[in-house]
Motif scaffolding. Structure first.
Motif, PDB file in Angstrom:
ATOM      1  N   ASN A 169       0.795  -1.386   0.221  1.00 40.51           N
ATOM      2  CA  ASN A 169      -0.033  -0.004  -0.248  1.00 40.51           C
ATOM      3  C   ASN A 169       1.288   1.327  -0.040  1.00 40.51           C
ATOM      4  O   ASN A 169       1.699   1.698   0.916  1.00 40.51           O
ATOM      5  N   PRO A 170       0.966   2.022  -1.309  1.00 34.16           N
ATOM      6  CA  PRO A 170       1.899   2.660  -1.238  1.00 34.16           C
ATOM      7  C   PRO A 170       1.934   4.337  -0.593  1.00 34.16           C
ATOM      8  O   PRO A 170       0.242   4.253  -0.184  1.00 34.16           O
ATOM      9  N   LEU A 171       2.653   5.038   0.230  1.00 24.87           N
ATOM     10  CA  LEU A 171       3.020   6.523   0.566  1.00 24.87           C
ATOM     11  C   LEU A 171       1.826   7.320  -0.065  1.00 24.87           C
ATOM     12  O   LEU A 171       3.433   7.396  -1.346  1.00 24.87           O
ATOM     13  N   LEU A 229      -1.768  14.064  -5.924  1.00 26.82           N
ATOM     14  CA  LEU A 229      -1.507  14.173  -7.720  1.00 26.82           C
ATOM     15  C   LEU A 229      -1.021  12.727  -7.764  1.00 26.82           C
ATOM     16  O   LEU A 229       0.418  12.736  -7.472  1.00 26.82           O
ATOM     17  N   VAL A 230      -1.233  11.979  -7.999  1.00 30.53           N
ATOM     18  CA  VAL A 230       0.044  10.793  -8.703  1.00 30.53           C
ATOM     19  C   VAL A 230       0.267  10.928  -9.780  1.00 30.53           C
ATOM     20  O   VAL A 230      -0.524  11.341 -10.968  1.00 30.53           O
ATOM     21  N   LEU A 231       1.959  11.375  -9.953  1.00 26.86           N
ATOM     22  CA  LEU A 231       2.684  11.359 -11.175  1.00 26.86           C
ATOM     23  C   LEU A 231       3.501  10.274 -11.331  1.00 26.86           C
ATOM     24  O   LEU A 231       3.920   9.875 -10.664  1.00 26.86           O
ATOM     25  N   ASP A 288       5.914   2.617 -10.702  1.00 26.52           N
ATOM     26  CA  ASP A 288       7.000   3.796 -11.381  1.00 26.52           C
ATOM     27  C   ASP A 288       6.123   5.503 -11.506  1.00 26.52           C
ATOM     28  O   ASP A 288       6.898   6.110 -11.877  1.00 26.52           O
ATOM     29  N   THR A 289       5.049   5.692 -10.912  1.00 24.10           N
ATOM     30  CA  THR A 289       4.205   6.230 -10.520  1.00 24.10           C
ATOM     31  C   THR A 289       4.967   6.649  -8.578  1.00 24.10           C
ATOM     32  O   THR A 289       4.783   6.343  -7.736  1.00 24.10           O
ATOM     33  N   LEU A 290       4.042   8.146  -8.262  1.00 20.43           N
ATOM     34  CA  LEU A 290       4.270   8.880  -6.886  1.00 20.43           C
ATOM     35  C   LEU A 290       3.119   9.555  -6.727  1.00 20.43           C
ATOM     36  O   LEU A 290       3.064  10.127  -7.268  1.00 20.43           O
ATOM     37  N   VAL A 316       6.892  10.724   3.788  1.00 21.81           N
ATOM     38  CA  VAL A 316       5.999  10.261   3.181  1.00 21.81           C
ATOM     39  C   VAL A 316       5.526  10.162   4.555  1.00 21.81           C
ATOM     40  O   VAL A 316       5.743   9.739   5.860  1.00 21.81           O
ATOM     41  N   ALA A 317       4.098   9.946   4.634  1.00 14.63           N
ATOM     42  CA  ALA A 317       2.757  10.410   5.358  1.00 14.63           C
ATOM     43  C   ALA A 317       1.936   9.539   6.069  1.00 14.63           C
ATOM     44  O   ALA A 317       0.994  10.065   4.737  1.00 14.63           O
ATOM     45  N   PRO A 318       1.459   8.522   5.866  1.00 16.39           N
ATOM     46  CA  PRO A 318       0.335   7.835   5.625  1.00 16.39           C
ATOM     47  C   PRO A 318       0.144   8.671   6.995  1.00 16.39           C
ATOM     48  O   PRO A 318      -0.097   9.220   7.993  1.00 16.39           O
ATOM     49  N   SER A 319      -2.270   7.988   7.244  1.00 14.98           N
ATOM     50  CA  SER A 319      -2.716   9.044   8.943  1.00 14.98           C
ATOM     51  C   SER A 319      -2.198   7.232   9.420  1.00 14.98           C
ATOM     52  O   SER A 319      -1.415   6.882   9.809  1.00 14.98           O
ATOM     53  N   ALA A 320      -2.528   8.394  10.501  1.00 19.77           N
ATOM     54  CA  ALA A 320      -1.612   8.406  12.240  1.00 19.77           C
ATOM     55  C   ALA A 320      -2.176   7.133  13.265  1.00 19.77           C
ATOM     56  O   ALA A 320      -2.675   7.152  14.041  1.00 19.77           O
ATOM     57  N   LEU A 334      -8.861   8.892  -7.633  1.00 18.14           N
ATOM     58  CA  LEU A 334      -8.553   7.775  -7.672  1.00 18.14           C
ATOM     59  C   LEU A 334      -9.507   7.820  -5.850  1.00 18.14           C
ATOM     60  O   LEU A 334      -9.053   6.339  -5.501  1.00 18.14           O
ATOM     61  N   ARG A 335      -9.364   8.500  -5.138  1.00 15.27           N
ATOM     62  CA  ARG A 335      -9.827   8.295  -4.109  1.00 15.27           C
ATOM     63  C   ARG A 335     -10.801   9.906  -3.754  1.00 15.27           C
ATOM     64  O   ARG A 335     -10.238  11.213  -4.078  1.00 15.27           O
ATOM     65  N   PRO A 336     -11.751  10.647  -3.863  1.00 14.78           N
ATOM     66  CA  PRO A 336     -12.401  11.567  -3.133  1.00 14.78           C
ATOM     67  C   PRO A 336     -11.909  11.277  -1.440  1.00 14.78           C
ATOM     68  O   PRO A 336     -11.697  11.067  -1.150  1.00 14.78           O
ATOM     69  N   GLY A 353      -4.527   1.360  -2.081  1.00 19.08           N
ATOM     70  CA  GLY A 353      -4.391   0.867  -0.780  1.00 19.08           C
ATOM     71  C   GLY A 353      -6.246   1.089  -0.156  1.00 19.08           C
ATOM     72  O   GLY A 353      -6.407   0.955   0.801  1.00 19.08           O
ATOM     73  N   MET A 354      -7.502   1.183  -1.855  1.00 16.01           N
ATOM     74  CA  MET A 354      -8.288   1.828  -0.832  1.00 16.01           C
ATOM     75  C   MET A 354      -9.013   0.395  -0.822  1.00 16.01           C
ATOM     76  O   MET A 354      -9.655  -0.596  -1.605  1.00 16.01           O
ATOM     77  N   LEU A 355      -8.360  -0.380   0.373  1.00 17.30           N
ATOM     78  CA  LEU A 355      -8.787  -1.609   0.982  1.00 17.30           C
ATOM     79  C   LEU A 355     -10.878  -1.853   1.548  1.00 17.30           C
ATOM     80  O   LEU A 355     -11.398  -0.557   1.797  1.00 17.30           O
TER      81      LEU A 355
HETATM   82  P1  AMP Z   1      -3.149   6.999   3.365  1.00  9.78           P
HETATM   83  O1  AMP Z   1      -1.623   7.836   3.264  1.00  9.78           O
HETATM   84  O2  AMP Z   1      -3.805   6.482   4.414  1.00  9.78           O
HETATM   85  O3  AMP Z   1      -4.060   8.646   2.389  1.00  9.78           O
HETATM   86  O4  AMP Z   1      -3.127   6.818   1.881  1.00  9.78           O
HETATM   87  C1  AMP Z   1      -2.555   6.687   0.618  1.00  9.78           C
HETATM   88  C2  AMP Z   1      -3.174   6.686  -0.213  1.00  9.78           C
HETATM   89  O5  AMP Z   1      -2.268   6.961  -1.952  1.00  9.78           O
HETATM   90  C3  AMP Z   1      -3.272   4.156  -0.098  1.00  9.78           C
HETATM   91  O6  AMP Z   1      -4.757   4.872  -0.995  1.00  9.78           O
HETATM   92  C4  AMP Z   1      -2.501   4.815  -2.111  1.00  9.78           C
HETATM   93  O7  AMP Z   1      -2.877   3.116  -2.662  1.00  9.78           O
HETATM   94  C5  AMP Z   1      -2.936   5.664  -2.541  1.00  9.78           C
HETATM   95  N1  AMP Z   1      -0.950   5.787  -3.852  1.00  9.78           N
HETATM   96  C6  AMP Z   1      -0.127   6.194  -3.460  1.00  9.78           C
HETATM   97  N2  AMP Z   1       0.932   5.537  -3.906  1.00  9.78           N
HETATM   98  C7  AMP Z   1       0.094   5.890  -5.102  1.00  9.78           C
HETATM   99  C8  AMP Z   1       0.561   5.255  -6.398  1.00  9.78           C
HETATM  100  N3  AMP Z   1       1.670   5.761  -7.002  1.00  9.78           N
HETATM  101  N4  AMP Z   1      -1.293   5.560  -7.360  1.00  9.78           N
HETATM  102  C9  AMP Z   1      -2.039   5.185  -7.105  1.00  9.78           C
HETATM  103  N5  AMP Z   1      -2.269   5.297  -5.276  1.00  9.78           N
HETATM  104  C10 AMP Z   1      -1.381   6.088  -4.790  1.00  9.78           C
END
Ligand code: AMP
Ligand code: MG
Length: 322
Positions: free
Chosen positions: A58-60, A94-96, A113-115, A137-141, A191-193, A224-226
């Motif tokens: 699940n990328p960040l 933005l995913v780029l 190959d995207t970030l 890099v920071a996902p939710s804590a 990709l995510r609202p 990561g959209m489980l």
């Molecule tokens: P969160 O960090 O919990 O807000 O989740 C980050 C979200 O960004 C997750 O749903 C990831 O799947 C998505 N995400 C991160 N990097 C990419 C990428 N390169 N392409 C598509 N989605 C991404």
């Protein structure tokens, strides 16, 4: 045990030292609290996955302090650039495609190959990124799968024994995570609202956002959209027209919900029916409702437009079978 430090210049400088040393720090952004690490340090990124118990496929999202800093990491197409100029700093990711010499750890991108990049609006987040001198890099804590944190005490409840430091900047303003957009061959895909309404994006793009159709395997999605996520302990029932005894009611707007007198608790996401206010209250009230619920949480109907789209997305994941 995690130390909670109220925000100050000294606390931010200390947090930046902790990040540069390869450890993780929880910090406020305008969306939710993030668990940050040096994006260029694979071991630091691994510490995020470990603390959260998050699947490493699940990328960040990489957080930067300027558009120029983003341009060093990724290549902008014209639509993405227009969106960044219109909505950064703010709750838009933005995913780029990555630049060939992009220094981000491949663990952070799960080998893609995207970030995903974002320029947050919260001054503490921006000061921390500048002081650390690296993208963060920071996902939710929160522990993976739990409800996202909108205050330092939520972070403490989930991660106190797993991280060294929490910067306390009070309650977050937006309350739901960023909106994620990817432009592919001139078309913008949602990709995510999230905290930036689709309507606002569409007004700038001048075309509708493409949404992933259920069951379309070629549609780009955020990996990561489980389906089950943001999960409270209690069962969640959506579009409730009445509340049953033993349920907690999450109400929206001024309308009376039958049965509320016998509910185990009543929280109103926004008594005036303001979707921004509802988004800001969503995760805190979900936690509070979870603590009181005997048989479950009933959620009143919420309109699907503007921030209602992100609110319903999170609630559907909270209600999904686990
Ligand atoms: P969160 O960090 O919990 O807000 O989740 C980050 C979200 O960004 C997750 O749903 C990831 O799947 C998505 N995400 C991160 N990097 C990419 C990428 N390169 N392409 C598509 N989605 C991404
Ligand atoms: Mg999360």
């Amino acid at each position: 045990m995690a130390r909670i430090e109220p925000v100050s210049a000294a606390a931010i400088a200390h947090a930046a030292d902790v990040i540069r040393a390869g450890q993780v720090v929880a910090f406020p952004t305008e969306t939710v609290y993030g668990l940050g690490a040096d994006a260029t340090n694979g071991r630091a990124v691994a510490a995020i996955y470990e603390a959260k118990g998050r699947p490493s496929f699940n990328p960040l999202i990489a957080h930067v302090a300027s558009l120029a800093a983003a341009e060093a990491l990724v290549e902008f197409d014209p639509i993405s650039r227009r969106l960044a100029e219109a909505f950064w700093p703010g709750p838009l990711t933005l995913v780029l495609p990555m630049q060939p010499d992009c220094p981000i750890s491949s663990l952070a991108t799960a080998g893609l190959d995207t970030l995903a990049v974002r320029l947050p609006a919260h001054p503490v987040a921006r000061d921390l990124i500048v002081a650390a001198g690296v993208p963060i890099v920071a996902p939710s804590a929160n522990v993976s799968g739990h409800v996202s944190p909108t205050s330092a005490s939520h972070v403490f409840g989930d991660l106190a024994r797993r991280i060294p430091l929490i910067l306390d900047g009070g309650h977050t303003e937006v309350g739901v995570e960023s909106t994620i957009v990817q432009v592919r061959e001139g078309t913008a895909h949602l990709l995510r609202p999230g905290g930036l309404a689709s309507e606002e994006l569409e007004a700038v793009i001048g075309a509708p956002l493409q949404r992933a159709e259920a069951g379309d395997p070629t549609a780009p999605i955020a990996p990561g959209m489980l389906l089950s996520h943001y999960a409270p302990k209690a069962r969640v029932r959506l579009h409730a027209r009445a509340v049953d005894p033993g349920e907690v009611l999450l109400a929206f707007g001024p309308r009376h919900v039958p049965g509320d007198a016998d509910a185990a608790g009543v929280f109103n996401l926004s008594p005036t029916g303001d979707l921004r206010e509802a988004a800001a209250n969503l995760f805190r009230m979900l936690r509070e409702a979870d603590a009181l619920a005997i048989t479950g949480i009933a959620v009143a109907p919420i309109p699907p437009h503007d921030l209602g789209e992100a609110i319903l997305d999170r609630l559907e994941r909270a209600a999904a079978p686990r």
